[in-house]
Design an enzyme around this catalytic site. Structure first.
Site, mmCIF file in Angstrom:
data_model
loop_
_atom_site.group_PDB
_atom_site.id
_atom_site.type_symbol
_atom_site.label_atom_id
_atom_site.label_comp_id
_atom_site.label_asym_id
_atom_site.label_seq_id
_atom_site.Cartn_x
_atom_site.Cartn_y
_atom_site.Cartn_z
ATOM 1 N N ASP A 206 0.063 -3.339 -0.746
ATOM 2 C CA ASP A 206 1.355 -4.029 -0.700
ATOM 3 C C ASP A 206 1.597 -4.579 0.707
ATOM 4 O OD1 ASP A 206 3.188 -1.949 0.902
ATOM 5 O OD2 ASP A 206 1.863 -0.826 -0.431
ATOM 6 N N ASP A 208 4.331 -3.755 2.546
ATOM 7 C CA ASP A 208 5.422 -2.935 3.066
ATOM 8 C C ASP A 208 6.740 -3.622 2.691
ATOM 9 O OD1 ASP A 208 5.819 -0.395 4.450
ATOM 10 O OD2 ASP A 208 6.759 -1.562 6.025
#
Length: 291
Positions: A206, A208
């Site tokens: 991802d 973040d």
């Protein structure tokens, strides 16, 4: 002997010859799980699921000292850490692998050293990972089809919550970190104290929370990316024996002699109980002094 510490999504290692889950005792407590041992193309392998099968341990409760100590007791010389992470860089996208070469340690609840009162030691972690091992992981990951970034700074946070937006921006913009995770420290520090070559492969799941087009971290999306990353991570490990070769030469970075001048406590001031706990981690140096 190659040790593999599998992070989230990697709880076993298929394809090992003579595979056996083994119980290994440590004076630093029980490790995260039994250790799966076997061989790959004739090379001994020891696999340890960092969170335990079933993901029983949070990042803060992982028994990092016991994990490293038990791998050392088994005869492991080279440790490959594989784990999920978030990215602070647009170019480091979900699905990519990063060969970590630096850390900023923001963990606060974990035992970070094997040493202490009764036997004090200070090792250098200026270069916390092994270049030789990291290069082999990069080549193996590329061969497995992963997009690989060679080098990156890992922000180790305590967790288990993900970052606030303000924290994410701080780590990205002011501290120049590249990825963020919850388990890279103190694992790397402990591996250095145990004189083990250590490489960290951070598998991005991802962005973040800093990315304006992705928003907050979504666990559902993470799991989907994690599954694909785990398959490539296992392929990477399977390619390592051929890249590292059969003969274990001395580490060019000196990882395997990190304790050479690190122990400061005079022999007659050392605590016998502490020395007994350090028999695997520091036996090379302590036994030499005793002789």
């Amino acid at each position: 002997m190659i040790g593999v510490i599998g992070g989230s999504g990697i709880y076993d290692m298929n394809g090992l010859e003579g595979a056996e889950w083994r119980e290994v005792n440590s004076p630093f407590g029980a490790p995260s799980d039994l250790i799966l041992t076997g061989t790959l193309n004739g090379t001994p392998i020891a696999f340890l699921p960092r969170h335990g099968r079933g993901h029983a341990h949070s990042p803060s409760t992982v028994p990092y000292r016991a994990n490293i100590d038990t791998l050392k007791r088994l005869g492991v010389t080279d440790v490959i850490s594989v784990g999920a992470c978030g990215s602070f860089r647009e170019a480091m996208a979900p699905g990519d692998f990063v060969i970590v070469d630096q850390y900023i340690d923001r963990t606060i609840q974990r035992e970070k050293s094997f040493f202490g009162a009764g036997c004090v030691a200070h090792v250098s972690v200026a270069q916390p990972t092994c270049t030789r091992l990291g290069n082999a992981c990069a080549s193996a990951a590329e061969a497995a089809g992963a997009r690989v970034h060679r080098g990156g700074t890992y922000l180790a946070m305590e967790g288990p919550q993900f970052s606030t937006l303000a924290e994410s921006r701080l780590y990205r913009e002011k501290w120049a970190c590249d990825v963020i995770g919850m388990t890279g420290m103190p694992e790397a520090k402990l591996a250095r104290e145990a004189e083990l070559c250590y490489a960290s492969v951070a598998m991005i799941t991802d962005y973040d929370s800093w990315h304006p087009d992705h928003g907050e971290v979504d666990v559902t999306a993470i799991i989907a990316t994690l599954t694909a990353n785990a398959a490539r991570g296992k392929e990477m490990v399977r390619a390592l024996p051929a890249l590292l070769g059969e003969d274990r030469a001395p580490c060019p970075d000196g990882c395997d002699h990190a304790l050479e001048y690190a122990i400061l406590t005079a022999p007659d001031a050392r605590d016998p109980g502490m020395l007994a706990r350090l028999d695997a981690v520091a036996g090379r140096v302590l036994n030499r002094v005793a002789e």
